[in-house]
Design an enzyme around this catalytic site. Structure first.
Site, PDB file in Angstrom:
ATOM      1  N   ASP A  85       0.807  -1.214   0.000  1.00 40.37           N
ATOM      2  CA  ASP A  85       0.000   0.000   0.000  1.00 40.37           C
ATOM      3  C   ASP A  85       0.840   1.263   0.000  1.00 40.37           C
ATOM      4  OD1 ASP A  85      -2.672  -0.849  -0.265  1.00 40.37           O
ATOM      5  OD2 ASP A  85      -2.651  -1.615   1.769  1.00 40.37           O
ATOM      6  N   TYR A 123      -1.897   0.173   8.938  1.00 40.53           N
ATOM      7  CA  TYR A 123      -0.844  -0.739   9.383  1.00 40.53           C
ATOM      8  C   TYR A 123      -0.005  -0.090  10.480  1.00 40.53           C
ATOM      9  CZ  TYR A 123      -2.304  -2.795   4.971  1.00 40.53           C
ATOM     10  OH  TYR A 123      -3.064  -3.311   3.944  1.00 40.53           O
ATOM     11  N   GLU A 205      -3.835  -6.300  -6.977  1.00 37.57           N
ATOM     12  CA  GLU A 205      -5.104  -6.166  -6.260  1.00 37.57           C
ATOM     13  C   GLU A 205      -5.839  -7.504  -6.174  1.00 37.57           C
ATOM     14  OE1 GLU A 205      -5.860  -3.503  -4.782  1.00 37.57           O
ATOM     15  OE2 GLU A 205      -5.150  -1.734  -5.869  1.00 37.57           O
TER      16      GLU A 205
END
Length: 376
Positions: A85, A123, A205
């Protein structure tokens, strides 16, 4: 072709291709060539959430009680997801915005990238709530060979497109010598770089997140690390939307009726795209092996995850017109669908907080100063 952030040339955007037409000048949404991107934007905006809404205080206790090999699985996945990400939070904007020609697609790309930054923040939120020294985790991401080897493959297609696009904008088509290196710039090669980049993003993805997702949900199935699972579930919902968008982009490019000028490119890149998906699948199997090198976890092991990777690879490739390479036909971990398909889940609020609502809106931290105005 010189790039400008605002072209003064009046044009009808309904006649522009998705990419390599006139750059967007007026961001107007009263008329749209492809309405699917407006629907994706609206859906993504309706999904808006913040990681701080999820209370992770119980996860801290759960993490301390995990055996060492399960801590390795949990932390390693967070490292890898942070890398993915980090790339996705910036790369779609940098690579695609300079060549996009439709306002609805331009806005979707920006909306998509923004949501990826929320994932990166998530995260950090998870890591600093379960580990006393988060920098030890983040500092290892670049040094970890198991992560870095995959990062090269992910970044390559973005970097190739960004580099050639920059040359195209500066020098235009033709043969040029740049820093002593002879480079041929033509629109056909640029379209090929774009197509391969989109395929790579689609594979990212479609496949790369799902080993980590499965592990997070497997912990939660045992009522461990449930706060983390709620966040990952929100991320998985976003990623499913991003996957849908890349599938739509690719299938629009494949269709000759859309006059996107890319159907020949897709045929030319067919073999490379097929092998790209196989390579991604193999890399994720290697990652599963790395995760479980010191032991399995209840309900999940290397073999089961490898089968799951093959299962979703078949589905993802079929969705964009590629043949299924693996024989597996059924989902080896069907319980994961209850986490990935949010409508399937109904949770009693008294048992656990519901991730479909905004939660954690009250600041639960209390300091001595908070009691100064109280009188008994």
């Amino acid at each position: 072709m010189t790039y400008t952030t605002f072209s003064k040339n009046k044009n009808n955007q309904l006649y522009e291709p998705m990419f390599f037409g006139q750059s967007v000048n007026i961001s107007r949404y009263d008329q749209q060539k492809y309405e699917i991107f407006e629907k994706l934007i609206e859906k993504q905006l309706s999904f808006f959430w913040r990681p701080e809404e999820v209370d992770l205080s119980r996860d801290y206790i759960d993490f301390q009680n995990l055996p060492q090999h399960e801590k390795h699985i949990f932390v390693s996945n967070l490292k890898y997801q942070t890398l993915l990400d980090s790339i996705q939070g910036r790369s779609p904007n940098i690579a695609l915005l300079p060549i996009v020609s439709l306002p609805e697609l331009e806005t979707w790309i920006e909306t998509w990238s923004f949501s990826e930054t929320i994932h990166s923040r998530s995260y950090t939120h998870i890591i600093r709530n379960i580990i006393n020294t988060p920098s030890l985790i983040f500092d290892d991401i670049i040094d970890n060979k198991n992560i870095a080897n995959r990062a090269k493959d992910i970044a390559k297609y973005y970097d190739d497109l960004i580099e050639l696009t920059s040359y195209w904008h500066l020098f235009g088509e033709g043969k040029h010598t740049i820093n002593g290196k002879k480079i041929k710039i033509d629109l056909h090669e640029l379209k090929k770089k774009l197509y391969l980049c989109l395929i790579s993003v689609n594979a990212l993805e479609a496949i790369r997140f799902y080993v980590s997702f499965a592990c997070s949900f497997a912990f939660a199935e045992r009522e461990k690390m449930e706060g983390n699972a709620k966040i990952i579930r929100l991320i998985a919902r976003d990623e499913a939307l991003h996957l849908t968008s890349t599938q739509h982009i690719l299938n629009i490019l494949h269709n000759d009726k859309n006059n996107e000028g890319m159907s020949d490119i897709s045929k030319e890149c067919y073999e490379e795209c097929y092998h790209l998906f196989i390579r991604v699948s193999d890399q994720e199997k290697i990652w599963a092996k790395y995760l479980f090198q010191n032991g399995s976890m209840l309900g999940l092991n290397q073999e089961i995850l490898s089968q799951y990777i093959e299962y979703i690879t078949n589905i993802r490739m079929k969705a964009i017109g590629l043949p299924s390479p693996f024989k597996i036909l059924s989902n080896p971990i069907p319980w994961i669908n209850s986490w990935l398909i949010s409508d399937n889940v109904q949770v009693a609020p008294q048992e656990i907080s519901v991730s479909s609502y905004l939660i954690g809106q009250i600041n639960s931290e209390i300091n001595d100063s908070d009691f100064e105005k109280f009188k008994l």
